[in-house]
Design a protein around this motif. Sequence first.
Motif, PDB file in Angstrom:
ATOM      1  N   GLU A 148       0.840  -1.208   0.000  1.00 32.15           N
ATOM      2  CA  GLU A 148       0.000   0.000   0.000  1.00 32.15           C
ATOM      3  C   GLU A 148       0.872   1.255   0.000  1.00 32.15           C
ATOM      4  OE1 GLU A 148      -3.579   2.101   2.629  1.00 32.15           O
ATOM      5  OE2 GLU A 148      -2.817   0.104   3.156  1.00 32.15           O
ATOM      6  N   GLU A 149       1.934   1.243   0.788  1.00 36.63           N
ATOM      7  CA  GLU A 149       2.817   2.404   0.847  1.00 36.63           C
ATOM      8  C   GLU A 149       3.536   2.621  -0.480  1.00 36.63           C
ATOM      9  OE1 GLU A 149       6.517   4.266   3.482  1.00 36.63           O
ATOM     10  OE2 GLU A 149       5.688   2.288   3.985  1.00 36.63           O
ATOM     11  N   LEU A 150       3.996   1.550  -1.090  1.00 37.01           N
ATOM     12  CA  LEU A 150       4.662   1.674  -2.387  1.00 37.01           C
ATOM     13  C   LEU A 150       3.698   2.213  -3.444  1.00 37.01           C
ATOM     14  CD1 LEU A 150       6.705  -1.649  -2.406  1.00 37.01           C
ATOM     15  CD2 LEU A 150       7.672   0.660  -2.496  1.00 37.01           C
ATOM     16  N   GLY A 151       2.456   1.775  -3.378  1.00 32.83           N
ATOM     17  CA  GLY A 151       1.458   2.288  -4.316  1.00 32.83           C
ATOM     18  C   GLY A 151       1.235   3.777  -4.143  1.00 32.83           C
ATOM     19  N   ALA A 152       1.226   4.239  -2.901  1.00 32.27           N
ATOM     20  CA  ALA A 152       1.049   5.664  -2.630  1.00 32.27           C
ATOM     21  C   ALA A 152       2.237   6.469  -3.151  1.00 32.27           C
ATOM     22  CB  ALA A 152       0.863   5.890  -1.132  1.00 32.27           C
ATOM     23  N   ILE A 153       3.440   5.931  -2.978  1.00 28.15           N
ATOM     24  CA  ILE A 153       4.631   6.602  -3.501  1.00 28.15           C
ATOM     25  C   ILE A 153       4.586   6.642  -5.021  1.00 28.15           C
ATOM     26  CG2 ILE A 153       7.136   6.408  -3.763  1.00 28.15           C
ATOM     27  CD1 ILE A 153       7.223   5.259  -0.928  1.00 28.15           C
ATOM     28  N   ALA A 154       4.173   5.526  -5.631  1.00 31.43           N
ATOM     29  CA  ALA A 154       4.144   5.434  -7.096  1.00 31.43           C
ATOM     30  C   ALA A 154       3.249   6.513  -7.709  1.00 31.43           C
ATOM     31  CB  ALA A 154       3.673   4.049  -7.515  1.00 31.43           C
ATOM     32  N   VAL A 155       2.156   6.827  -7.028  1.00 34.09           N
ATOM     33  CA  VAL A 155       1.224   7.837  -7.552  1.00 34.09           C
ATOM     34  C   VAL A 155       1.892   9.208  -7.649  1.00 34.09           C
ATOM     35  CG1 VAL A 155      -0.898   9.108  -7.027  1.00 34.09           C
ATOM     36  CG2 VAL A 155      -0.829   6.623  -6.762  1.00 34.09           C
ATOM     37  N   GLU A 156       2.866   9.459  -6.787  1.00 31.13           N
ATOM     38  CA  GLU A 156       3.521  10.766  -6.758  1.00 31.13           C
ATOM     39  C   GLU A 156       4.656  10.909  -7.781  1.00 31.13           C
ATOM     40  OE1 GLU A 156       4.790  11.782  -2.849  1.00 31.13           O
ATOM     41  OE2 GLU A 156       2.908  11.172  -1.896  1.00 31.13           O
ATOM     42  N   VAL A 157       5.059   9.800  -8.386  1.00 30.33           N
ATOM     43  CA  VAL A 157       6.174   9.846  -9.334  1.00 30.33           C
ATOM     44  C   VAL A 157       5.703  10.423 -10.671  1.00 30.33           C
ATOM     45  CG1 VAL A 157       7.897   8.480 -10.567  1.00 30.33           C
ATOM     46  CG2 VAL A 157       7.273   7.876  -8.219  1.00 30.33           C
ATOM     47  N   LYS A 158       6.386  11.451 -11.144  1.00 25.43           N
ATOM     48  CA  LYS A 158       6.016  12.137 -12.380  1.00 25.43           C
ATOM     49  C   LYS A 158       6.782  11.569 -13.576  1.00 25.43           C
ATOM     50  CE  LYS A 158       3.449  14.946  -9.987  1.00 25.43           C
ATOM     51  NZ  LYS A 158       1.979  14.774  -9.997  1.00 25.43           N
TER      52      LYS A 158
END
Length: 226
Positions: A175-185
Amino acid sequence: MTNMTRGFVAAVALAGLATMAFAHGDVAPQPVNTDALPDVGEEWLTENPYRAAAAGNEVWAKAVEIGDSAFNQNCARCHGLGAVSGGLAPDLRFLEAEEYGDEWFMERFQHGYTQDGVTKMPAFGEVLGQKAGWAIRTYIETRPEDGALDGHSARLTAIRDALMAGGADQPALKEELGAIAVEVKTASGAPVADSAASRAAKLLDGSDLGAKHAADALTVGLSAAH
């Protein structure tokens, strides 16, 4: 992207191709298995049919996977591993993820580029086919922009170490990795990046092998980011 910016990107790309120090034409294109992707017809399209908005997330993810392999077998010699150019050839990550960028990319992919009788880039169109071209395009446009993981590198390293040590709470880390992934441009402006964080999240399936593969993905991604 403004018309001025578009012109700049095209000019840089053309200049990069024109100043390549060695010919790419002596490289035999490697075949690409695109059976898992939907057919796109015989006529060459001008816009990427494998974007999630058009084809759905499952097709998009498969296109990224196939495009990753196809790019690194056929394009990385000149355009850089992971599509990160060393300056010899255009950095294709910056072609905007819209029809303008699609048209430029597919024209080069289909017909190649020749200067003063020397093939700088071979024509891949007839050899690899349109489906492979769009898969490569999908992969390229989802590449993160430079420094996209910098703000998360410390946490991603900690997650990697926890996975390598074993016994980590995989659902929570997924879940945390998914949240980080959303922020990657992305460099192209595409809405979703194919990053080390997103790859690691997909690999976490609750098993020890999944944890190992996710840790490996983070190791590779963090290394590439630096």
